[in-house]
Design a protein around this motif. Structure first.
Motif, mmCIF file in Angstrom:
data_model
loop_
_atom_site.group_PDB
_atom_site.id
_atom_site.type_symbol
_atom_site.label_atom_id
_atom_site.label_comp_id
_atom_site.label_asym_id
_atom_site.label_seq_id
_atom_site.Cartn_x
_atom_site.Cartn_y
_atom_site.Cartn_z
ATOM 1 N N VAL A 65 -9.566 6.102 -0.113
ATOM 2 C CA VAL A 65 -8.917 4.973 -0.460
ATOM 3 C C VAL A 65 -9.312 4.311 -1.939
ATOM 4 O O VAL A 65 -10.656 4.270 -2.046
ATOM 5 C CB VAL A 65 -9.277 3.701 0.631
ATOM 6 C CG1 VAL A 65 -8.748 2.294 0.311
ATOM 7 C CG2 VAL A 65 -8.990 4.174 1.934
ATOM 8 N N THR A 115 -9.817 10.771 4.446
ATOM 9 C CA THR A 115 -8.932 9.731 3.911
ATOM 10 C C THR A 115 -9.756 9.272 2.434
ATOM 11 O O THR A 115 -10.875 8.717 2.641
ATOM 12 C CB THR A 115 -8.456 8.493 4.517
ATOM 13 O OG1 THR A 115 -7.755 9.223 5.778
ATOM 14 C CG2 THR A 115 -7.668 7.633 3.903
ATOM 15 N N VAL A 142 0.659 5.422 1.060
ATOM 16 C CA VAL A 142 -0.132 6.616 1.657
ATOM 17 C C VAL A 142 0.700 7.896 1.481
ATOM 18 O O VAL A 142 1.738 7.780 1.188
ATOM 19 C CB VAL A 142 -0.066 6.471 3.144
ATOM 20 C CG1 VAL A 142 -0.864 7.480 3.829
ATOM 21 C CG2 VAL A 142 -0.362 5.122 3.660
ATOM 22 N N ALA A 201 0.791 -1.078 0.029
ATOM 23 C CA ALA A 201 -0.012 0.131 0.045
ATOM 24 C C ALA A 201 0.905 1.257 0.119
ATOM 25 O O ALA A 201 1.937 1.332 0.381
ATOM 26 C CB ALA A 201 -0.871 0.295 1.174
ATOM 27 N N THR A 238 -4.560 10.209 0.852
ATOM 28 C CA THR A 238 -4.830 8.869 0.161
ATOM 29 C C THR A 238 -4.229 7.589 0.424
ATOM 30 O O THR A 238 -3.196 7.854 0.937
ATOM 31 C CB THR A 238 -4.718 9.319 -1.545
ATOM 32 O OG1 THR A 238 -3.253 9.608 -1.689
ATOM 33 C CG2 THR A 238 -5.404 10.600 -1.738
ATOM 34 N N VAL A 239 -4.999 6.657 0.233
ATOM 35 C CA VAL A 239 -4.238 5.381 0.423
ATOM 36 C C VAL A 239 -4.643 4.558 -1.115
ATOM 37 O O VAL A 239 -5.838 4.447 -1.373
ATOM 38 C CB VAL A 239 -4.963 4.633 1.336
ATOM 39 C CG1 VAL A 239 -4.400 3.080 1.522
ATOM 40 C CG2 VAL A 239 -4.707 5.453 2.724
ATOM 41 N N THR A 240 -3.636 4.297 -1.605
ATOM 42 C CA THR A 240 -3.741 3.073 -2.821
ATOM 43 C C THR A 240 -2.836 1.911 -2.396
ATOM 44 O O THR A 240 -2.152 1.997 -1.769
ATOM 45 C CB THR A 240 -3.175 3.686 -4.055
ATOM 46 O OG1 THR A 240 -1.869 3.941 -3.869
ATOM 47 C CG2 THR A 240 -4.118 4.951 -4.430
ATOM 48 N N TYR A 241 -3.310 0.761 -3.066
ATOM 49 C CA TYR A 241 -2.859 -0.530 -2.744
ATOM 50 C C TYR A 241 -2.996 -1.503 -3.944
ATOM 51 O O TYR A 241 -3.892 -1.407 -4.830
ATOM 52 C CB TYR A 241 -3.675 -1.128 -1.543
ATOM 53 C CG TYR A 241 -4.982 -1.494 -1.628
ATOM 54 C CD1 TYR A 241 -5.366 -2.975 -1.715
ATOM 55 C CD2 TYR A 241 -6.007 -0.505 -1.541
ATOM 56 C CE1 TYR A 241 -6.546 -3.382 -1.919
ATOM 57 C CE2 TYR A 241 -7.186 -1.090 -1.698
ATOM 58 C CZ TYR A 241 -7.486 -2.478 -2.020
ATOM 59 O OH TYR A 241 -8.783 -2.834 -2.114
ATOM 60 N N HIS A 295 -1.644 -0.108 -8.129
ATOM 61 C CA HIS A 295 -2.224 1.017 -7.467
ATOM 62 C C HIS A 295 -1.850 2.286 -8.357
ATOM 63 O O HIS A 295 -2.347 3.193 -8.182
ATOM 64 C CB HIS A 295 -1.453 1.185 -6.249
ATOM 65 C CG HIS A 295 0.149 1.434 -6.198
ATOM 66 N ND1 HIS A 295 0.805 0.497 -6.335
ATOM 67 C CD2 HIS A 295 0.604 2.660 -5.962
ATOM 68 C CE1 HIS A 295 1.959 1.097 -6.464
ATOM 69 N NE2 HIS A 295 1.775 2.225 -6.103
ATOM 70 N N THR A 345 -4.555 1.150 7.675
ATOM 71 C CA THR A 345 -4.028 2.462 7.118
ATOM 72 C C THR A 345 -4.917 3.565 7.422
ATOM 73 O O THR A 345 -4.366 4.716 7.283
ATOM 74 C CB THR A 345 -3.748 2.452 5.455
ATOM 75 O OG1 THR A 345 -5.319 2.045 5.021
ATOM 76 C CG2 THR A 345 -3.113 1.052 5.060
ATOM 77 N N VAL A 375 -14.012 8.312 5.537
ATOM 78 C CA VAL A 375 -13.258 7.582 4.477
ATOM 79 C C VAL A 375 -14.220 7.865 3.220
ATOM 80 O O VAL A 375 -15.507 7.522 3.433
ATOM 81 C CB VAL A 375 -12.853 6.399 4.648
ATOM 82 C CG1 VAL A 375 -12.392 5.692 3.417
ATOM 83 C CG2 VAL A 375 -11.944 5.976 5.925
ATOM 84 N N LEU A 411 -8.556 -0.654 5.308
ATOM 85 C CA LEU A 411 -9.000 0.334 6.188
ATOM 86 C C LEU A 411 -8.947 0.527 7.526
ATOM 87 O O LEU A 411 -8.162 1.441 8.025
ATOM 88 C CB LEU A 411 -10.727 0.434 5.862
ATOM 89 C CG LEU A 411 -11.392 0.847 4.869
ATOM 90 C CD1 LEU A 411 -12.870 0.633 4.816
ATOM 91 C CD2 LEU A 411 -11.131 2.137 4.386
#
Length: 312
Positions: A30, A28, A19, A17, A60-63, A39, A94, A100, A91
């Motif tokens: 995701v 956030t 961030v 992931a 942002t969170v990408t994975y 990602h 991170t 969210v 979730l």
């Protein structure tokens, strides 16, 4: 600055992931990518949301979905429900507190729906908004309107048989793949014709071709039946209490416009946008369109919302 991290799933699989944005941001976002991608397919949207001076600062969170990019596959049977469970872990690990927004493209959109099916209490609580692009709630094995039913079913069966054969002989298939690298004109023409619309950016096609080429054939083959049998139409009611945006390219061949219309019918409060002349890879073919709609959604839900915790 981007920070890499790892998420441990319920079966012990390690997901990669990334961030970005301030840790103290009040929201956030995701983002879950699609089949055969990584990602990195969300690069333009992450840049738009985390740009210096952005009106609504977010994190942002990408994975990488399991088996894709730098994430492990794990030993479990691959399914959309499993991806929904993975997203719950993403979730929890991170973004353990605060509101969210969930974003999903193609299989990533199905992942969001799988989470809604298993954890409906999150939607309207922790999850304050959802954006879905180029995706379907189910019925992908059914020929869309305007197609010859017998021919469309034969194509699907042919695709399934080819991928099953490739999965039984992965080494042989990977050797063949090396004969047509992402930079090869034939490979790029196939990717462009199947996933893009009219006059797509050359770099977008090349980057997509690279992601597909780097995805192991066993993973591609295993997710094909999971995607074809995916049906979360009954779980969409969980999204009725949050703002939803639904996007699709008018020339999408993987998840045709009829699937976007079905989603819109089930979620009449959703904002719907069909981008003319665009294919399945809307977020890279027309990145400003997706980024703009995502910024609108963020503006709608950007809060002061009390922080609450969520378990795995």
């Amino acid at each position: 600055m981007a920070r890499s991290t790892h998420v441990r799933t319920s079966d012990g699989t390690r997901l990669h992931a990334v961030v970005e944005g301030p840790d103290d941001a009040p929201l956030t976002v995701v983002l879950a990518h699609g089949w055969t991608l990584t990602h990195a397919s969300w690069a333009a949207q992450v840049a738009a949301l985390t740009a210096t001076g952005a009106e609504h600062p977010v994190r942002t969170v990408t994975y990488d979905q399991r088996g894709h990019g730098r994430s492990e596959r794990g030993a479990a049977v691959l399914s959309i429900d499993l991806l929904g469970d993975d997203l719950a872990r993403v979730l929890a690990q991170t973004a353990p507190e605060g509101p969210v927004v969930l974003v999903g493209h193609s299989m990533g959109g199905m992942t969001v729906m799988a989470l809604a099916a298993s954890r409906p209490e999150l939607f309207g609580g922790r999850v304050v908004g959802v954006l879905l692009t180029g995706t379907s709630a189910g019925g992908l094995s059914v020929p869309p309107p305007g197609r010859v039913p017998g021919l469309a079913r034969a194509v699907r069966r042919g695709q399934g048989a080819f991928l099953a054969h490739a999965a039984r002989h992965p080494a042989r298939f990977e050797r063949l793949r090396r004969l047509a690298p992402p930079t090869a004109a034939l490979h790029r023409r196939q990717v462009r014709g199947f996933l893009f619309g009219v006059r797509p950016p050359r770099q977008a096609v090349l980057e997509c071709a690279r992601m597909i080429h780097d995805t192991p054939i066993e993973v591609i083959a295993a997710f094909f039946p999971a995607i074809m049998t995916h049906d979360k139409s009954r779980a969409l009611s969980a999204l009725s209490g949050v703002p939803v945006s639904i996007l699709c390219g008018s020339l999408d061949k993987l998840t045709p416009v009829s699937h976007t219309r079905a989603l819109a019918a089930a979620l009449p409060h959703a904002r719907v946008h069909i981008e003319a002349g665009c294919g399945h890879m809307l977020q890279t073919e027309r990145p400003d369109v997706v980024s703009g709609r995502l910024r609108e959604l963020v503006a709608d839900v950007h809060p002061a919302v009390p922080r609450t915790e969520v378990g795995p």
